[in-house]
Design an enzyme around this catalytic site. Sequence first.
Site, PDB file in Angstrom:
ATOM      1  N   GLY A 132      11.051  31.234  -5.143  1.00 38.72           N
ATOM      2  CA  GLY A 132       9.694  31.719  -5.056  1.00 38.72           C
ATOM      3  C   GLY A 132       9.324  32.329  -6.195  1.00 38.72           C
ATOM      4  O   GLY A 132       9.615  31.606  -7.323  1.00 38.72           O
ATOM      5  N   ASP A 170      25.927  31.069 -10.439  1.00 33.59           N
ATOM      6  CA  ASP A 170      24.553  30.623 -10.844  1.00 33.59           C
ATOM      7  C   ASP A 170      24.402  31.246 -12.288  1.00 33.59           C
ATOM      8  O   ASP A 170      23.229  31.828 -12.449  1.00 33.59           O
ATOM      9  CB  ASP A 170      23.521  30.560 -10.197  1.00 33.59           C
ATOM     10  CG  ASP A 170      22.515  29.751 -10.724  1.00 33.59           C
ATOM     11  OD1 ASP A 170      22.592  28.935 -11.490  1.00 33.59           O
ATOM     12  OD2 ASP A 170      21.133  29.851 -10.278  1.00 33.59           O
ATOM     13  N   LEU A 224       6.025  37.232 -13.172  1.00 34.98           N
ATOM     14  CA  LEU A 224       7.003  37.456 -14.352  1.00 34.98           C
ATOM     15  C   LEU A 224       7.820  36.326 -14.462  1.00 34.98           C
ATOM     16  O   LEU A 224       8.444  35.810 -15.663  1.00 34.98           O
ATOM     17  CB  LEU A 224       8.301  38.545 -13.935  1.00 34.98           C
ATOM     18  CG  LEU A 224       7.708  40.025 -13.889  1.00 34.98           C
ATOM     19  CD1 LEU A 224       8.701  40.841 -13.394  1.00 34.98           C
ATOM     20  CD2 LEU A 224       7.131  40.446 -15.386  1.00 34.98           C
ATOM     21  N   GLY A 225       7.855  35.379 -13.317  1.00 40.59           N
ATOM     22  CA  GLY A 225       8.501  34.242 -13.364  1.00 40.59           C
ATOM     23  C   GLY A 225       8.454  33.357 -11.892  1.00 40.59           C
ATOM     24  O   GLY A 225       8.306  34.068 -10.908  1.00 40.59           O
ATOM     25  N   GLN A 226       9.080  32.198 -12.019  1.00 41.53           N
ATOM     26  CA  GLN A 226       9.005  31.586 -10.806  1.00 41.53           C
ATOM     27  C   GLN A 226      10.240  30.536 -10.793  1.00 41.53           C
ATOM     28  O   GLN A 226      10.766  29.990 -11.596  1.00 41.53           O
ATOM     29  CB  GLN A 226       7.599  30.519 -10.642  1.00 41.53           C
ATOM     30  CG  GLN A 226       7.688  29.805  -9.209  1.00 41.53           C
ATOM     31  CD  GLN A 226       6.364  29.265  -9.196  1.00 41.53           C
ATOM     32  OE1 GLN A 226       5.337  29.778  -9.856  1.00 41.53           O
ATOM     33  NE2 GLN A 226       6.061  28.521  -8.067  1.00 41.53           N
ATOM     34  N   GLY A 227      10.730  30.383  -9.352  1.00 42.69           N
ATOM     35  CA  GLY A 227      11.917  29.290  -9.405  1.00 42.69           C
ATOM     36  C   GLY A 227      11.771  28.742  -7.880  1.00 42.69           C
ATOM     37  O   GLY A 227      10.946  28.798  -7.225  1.00 42.69           O
ATOM     38  N   GLY A 228      13.029  27.955  -7.454  1.00 41.51           N
ATOM     39  CA  GLY A 228      12.992  27.400  -6.475  1.00 41.51           C
ATOM     40  C   GLY A 228      12.823  28.140  -5.010  1.00 41.51           C
ATOM     41  O   GLY A 228      12.568  27.936  -4.112  1.00 41.51           O
ATOM     42  N   LYS A 249      10.777  40.257  -5.872  1.00 39.33           N
ATOM     43  CA  LYS A 249      11.097  38.802  -5.822  1.00 39.33           C
ATOM     44  C   LYS A 249      10.622  38.433  -4.379  1.00 39.33           C
ATOM     45  O   LYS A 249      11.042  38.897  -3.260  1.00 39.33           O
ATOM     46  CB  LYS A 249      12.725  38.678  -5.780  1.00 39.33           C
ATOM     47  CG  LYS A 249      13.132  37.361  -5.436  1.00 39.33           C
ATOM     48  CD  LYS A 249      14.688  37.311  -5.816  1.00 39.33           C
ATOM     49  CE  LYS A 249      15.196  35.892  -5.586  1.00 39.33           C
ATOM     50  NZ  LYS A 249      16.618  35.865  -5.767  1.00 39.33           N
TER      51      LYS A 249
END
Length: 808
Positions: free
Chosen positions: A501, A614, A495-499, A517
């Site tokens: 994981g 955030d 679904l998505g990716q960030g810092g 997550k």
Amino acid sequence: MRTITNRHFCNFFLFFTFLAIFPTISISFDTLTATQSIQSNQTLVSQGDVFELGFFTLDRPGEWYVGIWYKNIPQKTYVWVANRDNPLSDSSGIFKVENRNLVLLDQEQNPVWSSNITTAGDNNPVAQLLDTGNLVLREANSENGGGTNHYLWQSFDYPTDTLLPDMKLGWDLNTGFNRFLTAWRSTGDPSTGDFSFKLDYHGFPEIFLWDKQRIDYRSGPWNGVRFSGVPEMKPLDYINFNFVTNQDEVYYSFSITNKNIFSRLMVTPTGDLQRLTWIPDTEQWNPFWYAPKDQCDNYRECGPYGICDNNASPVCKCPRGFSPRNQQAWNLRDGSGGCVRKTDLDCSKDKFLHLPNMKLPESTTSYVDRNMNIKDCEALCARNCSCTAFAYVDIRNGGKGCVIWTGELIDMRQYSSGGGQDLFVRLAASDLGDGGNTTALIVGITVGAGVLLLGLIAFVKEYSSESKSEELELPLFDFETLAAATDNFSDENKLGQGGFGSVYMGTLVEGQQIAVKRLSKNSGQGVEEFKNEVRLIARLQHRNLVRLVGCCVEMDEKMLIYEYMAHRSLDSVLFNKARSSMLTWQRRFNIICGIARGLLYLHQDSRFRIIHRDLKASNILLDRDLNPKISDFGMARIFGGDQTEMNTKRVVGTYGYMSPEYAMDGLFSTKSDVFSFGVLVLEVVSGKKNRGFYHSNSELNLLGHAWRLWKEGNGLELIDSAAGESYNANEVLRCIHVGLLCVQERAEDRPSMSTVVLMLNSEAATMAHPKTPGFCLGRNTLETDSSTSKQDESCTVNQVTVTMLDAR
């Protein structure tokens, strides 16, 4: 003859000159006789100058109404509307007394609205606007002091969205007449909305908040002091709460003892109950109370026999002698199935479990005897094998009266000390044992507890210095289960990716969709964020916060399992040209209000005061109905009860959403979250990102662009064309106004979230003029526009030094 004609001419000239200078005038003070009428430039004003009645229009062209508002409050606060569902097409209507009725006629003399009195009597009644805000129709020869029994008709019997002091909310049992509140359709449309607040007089009377045909919230029954589900309802110096029940009527009302203070209860278009108080010294409507406030206010949150406790994690518990009806759903924090008895009852041997500080179960089908003492009440319940619980009717003076339930106990809630009242639940003697007065509750989640403690033992020790009593009460998933649910964490399910994981969509064997997550093994900061998120969000319960259903700690794997959000993140819809048309203006407004309520809960109403740090579009998730839920608490921080500000050398967050004092000096507080919220508001209105958006003819970012349009009086140019052409202009401008107030450079100038929620939901809220936004900087020549989600994620800073920010 010439002298008389000139005199008449002069009189007419003076009269029309007066009308030109003072286009709106009050006539006959507070009373309207059969020979008089009110038109669009005229009003009635109550004797004490408190309320005013007249014609008004909002922002929908060609829609005019007759209503009542506060006379001396700067921004008009409407408390009653006559023709809410049948507006006039222009301002040429006439309001008058005709044929023993109050009537509103259009320019063709056709009736638009009427008081519809059919009883015979005096043919010459008069209408009078009282200082209470009540518009009454009475016999011409009766005095105002004659009381309500002498009124032929009164507006207090036909409320719209507002309950004023001395108004009755409830039933006249002799006539079957019911007085209840119904929300406006929107803040700019007074027509009948979806939400209503109605008293049910059956059994042990209580009041319900309805969303069309569905119950959203209930007050709990009146216990002599307050509604059992409203612990905040305490006697005050200037306000008295009243509840009357007898053979003739059942109603709730309140009264104000200080004439300098105004207070009103209203149902908002978004389905909230709000009590607002106007105090002259502050010159604004102050939020006094609101509901639903948290997850436990949601009707039937924990199902039959389940008890909701917002101070626990998870919030749903089974009382002693009960266990979850559906253990698997319970483990996933879905308590709607409720609890079932462990042991069958034996009528002659059963005992009663004492539960203190309880919101009583739904009571409309209960039996009530207001004169019985509690010992006789217990005996009566014991003899009746169908009786499942009993309680006092009135908690004053040691308790009096008896209320008995004979079916399942629905919508119970436990408060900390000072709220609710005693409830006695029938239980099998073997389940009660010797602890007849025990108040212990059994937490429903038991599966995997031992493994969880072993897997997270290091985590618990690390945080034991902060709170030795804190425990992680989350269902534990094994790695194989999550791998199977996500097709071995395939890219198709990402679904998505960030810092931190990646996030994957998954489906469990029983069909429940989840979002997983998965912490990156190479993320040094990710371990800290993971621990923080588990510690915080497991204890946060609100309809506008994402729900954490479990975790996985196995070898090097650390994963969080959330409820699945069908529309993913807000940024994936808002900034996507192919999907942004889904977000009509009404949906955008609902998203703004939902985020505000969630943030208010974090700052004020949760167990802790929490700063998110955030808040951004990618951290707002949308469910299947496009309701917003705040997510990602990896960077959040807990404040002490009296703490207002904190300093950090490790600045975390996302460029474009960070407040100046936080980015430059490492200072963060609730007001830094308010700044981020303001950025979000302007992004939702405009459909543009603050970071990466620059007006074609200037060097301004989104905040600067919005600020310039606002100062020029062109605020509506900011609205996203994808929101459609059907929008409430006042609502849009109010959101922009709120957004600009939130992003002001100085933290002390920004409003609190309680004030923000009030301003969003009330046209009457006093709003200051915004000052210059923070970070209204020109384009950095080293910067490039950000147009993709990947580029936007690269703006997130997990560790930024002040030097780096100064260089920028």
